[in-house]
Design a protein around this motif. Structure first.
Motif, PDB file in Angstrom:
ATOM      1  N   GLU A 245      19.805  40.673  64.905  1.00 32.46           N
ATOM      2  CA  GLU A 245      20.669  39.545  64.585  1.00 32.46           C
ATOM      3  C   GLU A 245      21.437  39.860  63.304  1.00 32.46           C
ATOM      4  N   LEU A 246      22.716  39.627  63.335  1.00 32.27           N
ATOM      5  CA  LEU A 246      23.523  39.766  62.130  1.00 32.27           C
ATOM      6  C   LEU A 246      23.732  38.358  61.597  1.00 32.27           C
ATOM      7  N   ARG A 247      23.318  38.143  60.359  1.00 32.01           N
ATOM      8  CA  ARG A 247      23.550  36.819  59.783  1.00 32.01           C
ATOM      9  C   ARG A 247      24.333  36.995  58.496  1.00 32.01           C
ATOM     10  N   ASN A 248      25.564  36.568  58.512  1.00 30.47           N
ATOM     11  CA  ASN A 248      26.453  36.790  57.359  1.00 30.47           C
ATOM     12  C   ASN A 248      26.498  38.256  56.970  1.00 30.47           C
ATOM     13  N   ALA A 249      26.590  39.107  57.964  1.00 30.20           N
ATOM     14  CA  ALA A 249      26.709  40.545  57.691  1.00 30.20           C
ATOM     15  C   ALA A 249      28.124  40.849  57.222  1.00 30.20           C
ATOM     16  N   LEU A 250      28.232  41.869  56.383  1.00 34.01           N
ATOM     17  CA  LEU A 250      29.541  42.336  55.906  1.00 34.01           C
ATOM     18  C   LEU A 250      29.835  43.643  56.618  1.00 34.01           C
TER      19      LEU A 250
ATOM     20  N   GLY B 280      23.902  45.795  46.828  1.00 34.19           N
ATOM     21  CA  GLY B 280      25.347  45.989  46.846  1.00 34.19           C
ATOM     22  C   GLY B 280      26.106  44.961  47.664  1.00 34.19           C
ATOM     23  N   TYR B 281      25.355  44.093  48.376  1.00 34.16           N
ATOM     24  CA  TYR B 281      26.011  43.108  49.252  1.00 34.16           C
ATOM     25  C   TYR B 281      26.923  42.166  48.461  1.00 34.16           C
ATOM     26  N   ASP B 282      26.361  41.608  47.400  1.00 36.73           N
ATOM     27  CA  ASP B 282      27.141  40.612  46.634  1.00 36.73           C
ATOM     28  C   ASP B 282      28.397  41.236  46.028  1.00 36.73           C
ATOM     29  N   ASP B 283      28.232  42.457  45.508  1.00 38.57           N
ATOM     30  CA  ASP B 283      29.384  43.146  44.907  1.00 38.57           C
ATOM     31  C   ASP B 283      30.451  43.434  45.962  1.00 38.57           C
ATOM     32  N   ALA B 284      30.005  43.892  47.142  1.00 34.97           N
ATOM     33  CA  ALA B 284      30.962  44.241  48.208  1.00 34.97           C
ATOM     34  C   ALA B 284      31.699  42.991  48.680  1.00 34.97           C
TER      35      ALA B 284
ATOM     36  N   GLU C  23      32.281  40.260  46.939  1.00 37.09           N
ATOM     37  CA  GLU C  23      33.191  39.829  45.882  1.00 37.09           C
ATOM     38  C   GLU C  23      34.427  40.736  45.818  1.00 37.09           C
ATOM     39  N   ALA C  24      34.172  42.046  45.959  1.00 38.26           N
ATOM     40  CA  ALA C  24      35.280  43.019  45.877  1.00 38.26           C
ATOM     41  C   ALA C  24      36.263  42.797  47.033  1.00 38.26           C
ATOM     42  N   ALA C  25      35.724  42.573  48.227  1.00 42.27           N
ATOM     43  CA  ALA C  25      36.602  42.362  49.386  1.00 42.27           C
ATOM     44  C   ALA C  25      37.391  41.069  49.211  1.00 42.27           C
ATOM     45  N   ARG C  26      36.716  40.064  48.698  1.00 39.82           N
ATOM     46  CA  ARG C  26      37.381  38.774  48.513  1.00 39.82           C
ATOM     47  C   ARG C  26      38.516  38.905  47.495  1.00 39.82           C
ATOM     48  N   ARG C  27      38.196  39.578  46.379  1.00 38.79           N
ATOM     49  CA  ARG C  27      39.197  39.724  45.328  1.00 38.79           C
ATOM     50  C   ARG C  27      40.403  40.530  45.794  1.00 38.79           C
TER      51      ARG C  27
END
Ligand code: GUN
Ligand code: FE
Length: 461
Positions: free
Chosen positions: A24-29, A48-52, A54-58
């Motif tokens: 199951e993917l749950r909020n996968a990036l 590294g999830y949170d950083d990735a 944030e970086a994609a969002r920015r």
């Protein structure tokens, strides 16, 4: 937004990278590189999830899928007769050897007419994409021009496809109005199609591939089978054919060659990694071992088998012996163009094989012993990652290095057929509901290689 290439997708959904394991993917990036290949998949608990995120969002590269929508790998249909689409849902009343001559060869012969071919192939490819089939292994017809047109249409619409010009030249089994004129015509026509696909200006990335396609042993002379085996060795292309489909087909090869269909195909050099045998219902344990040893694969066509085979493919036995298997609709031997129906048919056929079908027999004597059933997880795996592995293509799962070929299931589509209950449904129970109850209206988008092919007005972002 028509492409996810170079973007990062925030998604929930499911895939089944190995048989028996649904993830199951749950909020996968899911980061997709500029060529449509998955670069990385991060789960919320990964470093590294949170950083990735944030970086994609920015960077403005984050695409977020809406609630109540589930990402699945696109389906791999391992056995489609493209020219039979106008016959889908009819002509299911005769045995194979009658059906071919009464209905199917006359229909396929029509593809000498390019206007007819254009209409039929365009509709088929559009419908298969809308049904979530992102990779299809196609039998076309004997015709060079119409088969090239199918290649063009797949490239134009963006579907990943493997296309074969059908080889069939034996005057004993093929009508004069629909057969290759000679073994040379069959083999050279195959070679010409291979050259066309490889040299196509719109096919630099190889999204469409050629397939060597002897229809089945009964319709081919030995000279053609030999020539095609040599060609397979020479070009390393995929091969597809029918194998031991029905009592008649199986018996015909035994009588003509004195050995099984599988052994005979092997003798002609047609069993290789990248060979796909449709049906294979009557294969023996020795055949299973040969198919496994050659790294060939079986296209299991459960719906078609109910009408034409007179038997159920021993799927579980083949899987446990290590044979690669994927699923096929077998349009139009199977009356549905949906891989969801192929999955459902696979589960149901295995259950009937297990329990047996004759109520006059006592329960203990009715079925097949030894745990022959498969469940929705197995069948979903076969329709996605299993088909990809059978073809040796990086498709069917959400893993780095695999193409982003995917479908988005809108579980809340008002006209759809999935109804989820928040307080009752969860985990892979949601996948189970999708697999058993989804219909075309639930397929909100379809991507191949990161490119959106179907319904561009998705509720993305
Ligand atoms: N065997 C040879 N040709 C065919 C075909 O078109 N469909 C099926 N199901 N079996 C075949
Ligand atoms: Fe078939």
């Amino acid at each position: 937004m028509t492409s996810l290439n170079g973007k990062t997708l925030l998604a929930s959904g499911f895939h089944a990278p190995e048989r028996g394991r649904v993830e199951e993917l749950r909020n996968a990036l899911i980061a997709i590189d500029p060529s449509g290949v998955i670069a990385s998949v991060l789960h919320p608990h990964d470093a590294g999830y949170d950083d990735a995120l944030e970086a994609a969002r920015r960077a403005g590269l984050l695409e977020t899928l809406p609630a109540q929508s589930y990402l699945l790998p696109g389906f791999v249909d391992l056995h489609v007769h493209a020219p039979q689409y106008p016959q889908l849902g009819r002509a299911l009343d005769e045995p194979l050897e009658v059906w071919l001559h009464k209905y199917t060869f006359p229909l396929e012969a029509r593809y000498a007419d390019l206007a007819f071919a254009r209409r039929s192939y365009g509709l088929l490819v559009d419908d298969l994409i809308a049904n979530g089939t992102t990779t299809a292994l196609y039998f076309a017809t004997i015709h060079q021009d119409a088969t090239r047109l199918l290649v063009d249409i797949c490239l134009e619409r963006g579907q990943r496809a493997l296309v074969g010009k059908v080889a069939m030249d034996d005057p004993d089994q093929c009508p004069a109005y629909y057969r290759d004129a000679s073994p040379d015509a069959a083999v050279n026509g195959t070679r010409a199609l291979i050259d066309y696909v490889h040299g196509h200006p719109d096919n630099a990335e190889g999204r469409v591939r050629p397939v060597i396609t002897p229809r089945f042993i009964p319709s081919c002379t030995d000279a053609t089978l030999e020539g095609l085996g040599a060609l397979a060795r020479e070009c390393g292309c995929h091969v597809q054919t029918h194998c031991s489909e029905s009592d008649w087909a199986h018996g015909y090869v035994l009588q003509r060659h004195g050995i099984s269909d599988t052994s005979s195909l092997d003798r002609f050099g047609l069993l290789r990694a990248g060979s796909v045998l449709a049906h294979a219902n009557f294969i023996t344990p020795a055949d299973i071992e040969t198919i496994r040893a050659r790294k060939a694969a079986v296209a299991h066509c459960a719906l078609s088998n109910a009408y034409f085979a007179g038997a159920v493919f021993p799927l579980k036995a083949a899987l446990e012996k290590g044979v690669q298997v994927g699923l096929g609709t077998d349009i139009s031997g199977g009356p549905s163009a949906s891989m969801f129906d192929a999955i459902r048919g696979t589960v149901m056929a295995s259950r009937m094989l297990e329990t047996g079908t004759d109520p006059a027999q006592k329960a203990e004597a009715r079925g097949t012993a030894g745990g022959v059933r498969v469940d929705f997880r197995d069948a979903f795996h076969l329709a996605t990652a299993g088909g990809g592995a059978a073809l040796g293509l990086p498709v069917g799962r959400f893993s780095p290095g695999y193409n982003f070929d995917a479908i988005l299931i809108d579980a809340a589509a008002p006209n759809g057929t999935i109804r989820l209950w928040d307080e009752l449904d969860g985990g892979d129970g949601i996948l189970q509901k999708i697999v058993y109850s989804a219909s075309r209206a639930n397929i909100a988008s379809v991507w191949v290689g990161g490119r959106l092919l179907s319904q561009p007005e998705v509720r993305l972002g």
